[in-house]
Design a protein around this motif. Structure first.
Motif, PDB file in Angstrom:
ATOM      1  N   ASP A  93       0.860  -1.175   0.000  1.00  0.00           N
ATOM      2  CA  ASP A  93       0.000   0.000   0.000  1.00  0.00           C
ATOM      3  C   ASP A  93       0.897   1.227   0.000  1.00  0.00           C
ATOM      4  OD1 ASP A  93      -2.074   1.737   0.206  1.00  0.00           O
ATOM      5  OD2 ASP A  93      -2.475   1.355   2.339  1.00  0.00           O
ATOM      6  N   ASN A  97       2.235   4.610   6.336  1.00  0.00           N
ATOM      7  CA  ASN A  97       1.986   3.574   7.329  1.00  0.00           C
ATOM      8  C   ASN A  97       2.609   2.241   6.939  1.00  0.00           C
ATOM      9  OD1 ASN A  97       0.622   5.337   8.906  1.00  0.00           O
ATOM     10  ND2 ASN A  97      -1.389   4.812   8.082  1.00  0.00           N
ATOM     11  N   THR A  98       2.789   2.019   5.618  1.00  0.00           N
ATOM     12  CA  THR A  98       3.465   0.800   5.194  1.00  0.00           C
ATOM     13  C   THR A  98       4.894   0.797   5.726  1.00  0.00           C
ATOM     14  OG1 THR A  98       2.106   0.703   3.222  1.00  0.00           O
ATOM     15  CG2 THR A  98       4.162  -0.530   3.175  1.00  0.00           C
ATOM     16  N   LEU A 100       6.023   2.580   8.251  1.00  0.00           N
ATOM     17  CA  LEU A 100       6.031   2.548   9.714  1.00  0.00           C
ATOM     18  C   LEU A 100       5.623   1.178  10.233  1.00  0.00           C
ATOM     19  CD1 LEU A 100       4.578   6.070  10.454  1.00  0.00           C
ATOM     20  CD2 LEU A 100       6.939   5.307  10.589  1.00  0.00           C
ATOM     21  N   GLY A 101       4.866   0.436   9.411  1.00  0.00           N
ATOM     22  CA  GLY A 101       4.458  -0.895   9.821  1.00  0.00           C
ATOM     23  C   GLY A 101       5.651  -1.725  10.268  1.00  0.00           C
TER      24      GLY A 101
END
Ligand code: SF4
Ligand code: SF4
Lengths: 135, 383, 258
Positions: A93, A97-98, A100-101
């Motif tokens: 994605d 956030n990808t 930070l995932g």
């Protein structure tokens, strides 16, 4: 004789057109059908990301992560194109956030390097940084 | 040529020093605004534009009014304007510069101003306004400077200046029309949503702008012993008078449409400005002062015997400029926000910071004008 | 040497901070969400979906502010109170404020006193995007009128253009005014405009907007206006509804049952 052939031909063509028209209408329906209209009601399924490998090589990411993030931001925010496919066929994605995932497992990940290189990106003026998210 | 601005009397330097002090004040106020945000102004969620955009609107008119000397001189060969043309052009340059500074001062993120060019959006009137204003500034600066340079050398101006000057004429109309369109295309801001806004902007601009030019010639006569000529002044006074008539006529039509049709949305802003709405009447004395002063001034300018007397001419010009400044530089922009889309009546009071920035920008404009005119007069009088 | 030492100390200091965080057992609770891979889309077909909302003002409870609180919390909307610097995405207005051109004379007191939920209408013909000189506010493929905070220059033309007062400007730094930082959405910087985004960050995860989810009275219905079979369209067909200021031709996507 030829008359009969042409009748048969006409019949076959008519059938083909009929079937084709039916297909067309179906797919037309499909196009206008709410592919994701009811999506918000469906419970989200969280698929874990393969966190062993980054979207690109470490070397490349070191020098290009800002361009990549900018491009991702543009694609997902402005175009709605959220899928990033790596050359080896993995899909991500296009979202901060990808990153930070995985990387948020070390809240210092961004800071340490930026501190070292003495660059001051403005990302965390708005985005919730891993350091804050743990608060 | 610019070196001519470096030689001057003590009065000249005192004036420049005063302007520099005011600019310093403006810059420090702007620094405060930069560090704390536009919250230090009187603007807010409901009245989201204030003094800055209002000054911008007024000054676009001043810039556009240069056409009132350029057009008669270059298209109609009115020799009377030969000495004042350059004053008009340089006034346009400094006014256009102030316009841009006011826009910058009003922006939340001035560091991103180039986004307007990076993502050109022809559907937005701001985009066009930025284009035409910049264009206008440079057309006037380049043509004015080139003509002046030729005059200094005693040769006729280069042939390319003429088409440029001709271009500046429709361009002047375009800057103020586009500025009116900034406002006139916004649904539900009923004070602005009117087709006569653009004509009214042009009329008020030509009235106030030419009046400022007349006053400038008086000032130049006094402080620099440079007389643009009584004939030029008289002709300008006539132009100003009739532009003023057109302005007040158009204002009257606004009143008629709003109050005869009796549509509440059309009436409310005018009511707020001129009569007060639900007990809120902060602008009422100002608007009536503007109206009465404007009408009297136009009356004085129309009468040939009165406008030939310089003291009356000065009084009438001052009155007309102030009148239009109040109307356009205060009432029009702020009144357009009242009532708000949610029917609230919100008052707006500019803060000291905001006024200091405004004063600072005016001073920058005046400084640029002073330097340009100083150069021009030095060349013209062959000092 | 000196420089190196200083760098080391600085990093060590940061490391110690992280250590404390980990020791406190907070890091595993890291609140940034995982990505939902199931709803990945390639470039969407513009105009296929048009998100819309129906507000049933009869069901909206007097004095309840649940949706407002939830939205403002989730989106880190700063709280400047009722000042001129106020920022709001969704709020309650009185009937005549929300519908100033609707019939008012001899209106039933019940309707007159009713509070109406107001938010960005995600207009199909939005005047705000037309006025924006940078396309920082733009109409998305799914009908949502979106804000690009990275691009906005803060000229506030969109605010002057919006006929509904849906937009707020960040007159000062919003961060200190966010009481409880939520990890679900970024905050904003001073100098840009913001407004309701129809929870696009939740839609992409297959969730309903926060206000809709939080409403205990079931007063809010969300769905695709382009899908005749959607619950929303069925409700629109079955009820008498209103849009705000329909005479302006903005074609709001938020509808009201009075
Ligand atoms: S309600 Fe206002 S901000 Fe929202 S889309 Fe319509 S015009 Fe734009
Ligand atoms: S304030 Fe931002 S979003 Fe609004 S018109 Fe200006 S650039 Fe566009």
């Amino acid at each position: 004789m030829s008359n009969r052939i042409s009748t048969i031909l006409a019949f076959v063509i008519a059938v083909i057109m009929f079937v084709a028209a039916w297909f067309f209408m179906q797919s037309g329906d499909g196009a206008s059908a709410p592919a994701r209209a009811e999506a918000p009601v469906a419970a989200p399924k969280e698929v874990p990301i393969d966190s062993t490998r980054c979207v690109a090589s470490t070397e490349w990411m070191k020098s290009h992560h800002m361009q990549l993030l900018n491009q991702w931001r543009h694609d997902s925010v402005r175009e709605g194109n959220r899928t990033y496919a790596t050359p080896d066929g993995r899909h991500f994605d296009k979202s901060l956030n990808t990153c930070l995932g995985c990387h948020a497992s070390n809240p210092m990940f961004c800071f340490m390097c930026h501190e070292y290189a003495n660059v001051k990106p403005t990302c965390w003026n708005c985005h919730i940084s891993p350091m804050e998210a743990t608060k | 040529m610019i070196e001519k601005a470096l030689k001057g009397s003590r009065g000249y330097w005192a004036w420049v020093a005063l302007l520099l002090v005011l600019i310093g004040l403006g810059i420090s106020a702007y620094a405060r605004q930069m560090s704390l945000g536009l919250g230090v102004t009187g603007m807010g969620r409901d009245i989201s534009w204030g003094v800055y955009i209002a000054q911008f609107t007024f000054l676009v008119g001043v810039a556009a009014s240069a056409v009132m000397v350029v057009l008669p001189y270059y298209l109609h060969n009115q020799k009377a304007f030969s000495k004042i043309v350059i004053v008009g052009e340089f006034l346009a340059v400094s006014a256009a510069l102030m316009c841009m500074l006011f826009i910058l001062a009003d922006m939340g993120r001035p560091d991103r101003v180039l986004n307007v060019l990076r993502y050109p959006s022809p559907h937005s009137m701001v985009f066009w306004d930025v284009m035409v204003l910049n264009g206008y500034l440079f057309i006037n600066l380049i043509s004015g400077w080139a003509v002046l340079g030729a005059e200094k050398k005693g040769v006729p101006p280069a042939p390319w200046t003429r088409p440029l000057i001709y271009l500046s004429i429709p361009w002047a109309f375009s800057i103020h029309t586009v500025t009116a369109f900034l406002f006139a295309g916004l649904p539900s801001r009923h004070l602005w949503l009117t087709a006569v806004l653009a004509p009214r902007f042009l009329a008020s601009a030509f009235a106030a702008g030419t009046a400022i030019l007349i006053l400038l010639t008086f000032i130049l006569r006094k402080v620099a012993s440079f007389d643009a000529g009584q004939e030029a002044r008289n002709k300008l006074a006539v132009l100003s008078a009739y532009a003023g008539v057109a302005n007040f006529f158009l204002l009257g039509t606004e009143f008629f449409t709003a109050f005869y049709s009796n549509v509440p949305q059309h009436k409310q802003s005018l009511q707020y400005l001129y009569f007060g709405l639900e007990g809120h009447a902060p602008f009422v004395p100002w608007m009536w002062l503007s109206l009465i002063m404007g009408l009297v001034s136009v009356g004085l300018l129309i009468s040939p015997s009165i406008r030939r007397q310089n003291s009356w001419l000065i009084a009438a010009c001052v009155g007309l400029v102030l009148s239009i400044w109040i109307d356009k530089g205060v009432g029009l922009v702020i009144g357009g926000f009242v009532p708000t889309p949610l029917e609230a009546i919100v008052d707006y009071v500019p803060t000291a910071t905001e006024l200091s920035v405004t004063l600072g920008i005016w001073s920058i404009g005046l400084l640029v004008l002073t330097v340009l005119l100083k150069t021009a007069i030095a060349v013209k009088t062959q000092e | 040497m000196n420089q190196q030492r200083r760098d080391f100390l600085r990093k060590a200091g940061l490391g110690a901070l992280a250590g404390i965080g980990a020791a406190a057992g907070m890091l595993p609770l890291f609140a940034l969400e995982k990505t939902d891979m199931t709803v990945f889309t390639d470039k969407p077909v513009p105009g296929k979906v048009r998100w819309g909302m129906l507000v049933d003002t009869r069901k909206c409870r007097e004095g309840c502010n649940e949706c407002v609180v939830r939205c403002h919390h989730d989106h880190n909307v700063p709280d400047f109170g009722k000042s001129k610097n106020e920022v709001k995405w969704i709020w309650k207005s009185r009937y005549e404020e929300a519908f100033p051109t609707a019939s008012k004379q001899f209106q039933s007191p019940d309707v007159e006193n009713r509070n109406v939920l107001t938010l960005c209408n995600h207009c199909a013909e939005p005047p705000c995007t037309r006025a924006c000189p940078t396309e920082a506010t733009f109409r998305r493929w799914d009908g949502i009128v979106s804000m690009d905070y990275h691009r906005c220059i803060g000229c506030r033309f969109c605010m002057a253009a919006c006929p509904y007062g849906s937009r707020s400007f960040n007159w000062q730094d919003p961060r200190p005014a966010v009481k409880e930082l939520s990890a679900t959405y970024p905050t904003r910087e001073r100098g840009v405009v913001e407004k309701c985004n129809f929870c696009s960050e939740r839609l992409v995860k297959g969730q309903l907007p926060a206000c809709v989810e939080s409403c205990a009275g079931n007063a809010l219905t969300f769905g695709d206006l382009n899908d005749p079979g959607s619950e929303l369209r069925k409700m629109l067909a079955a009820n008498e509804t209103m849009q705000r200021k329909p005479e302006l031709g903005t074609l709001p996507s938020v509808f009201y049952i009075i």
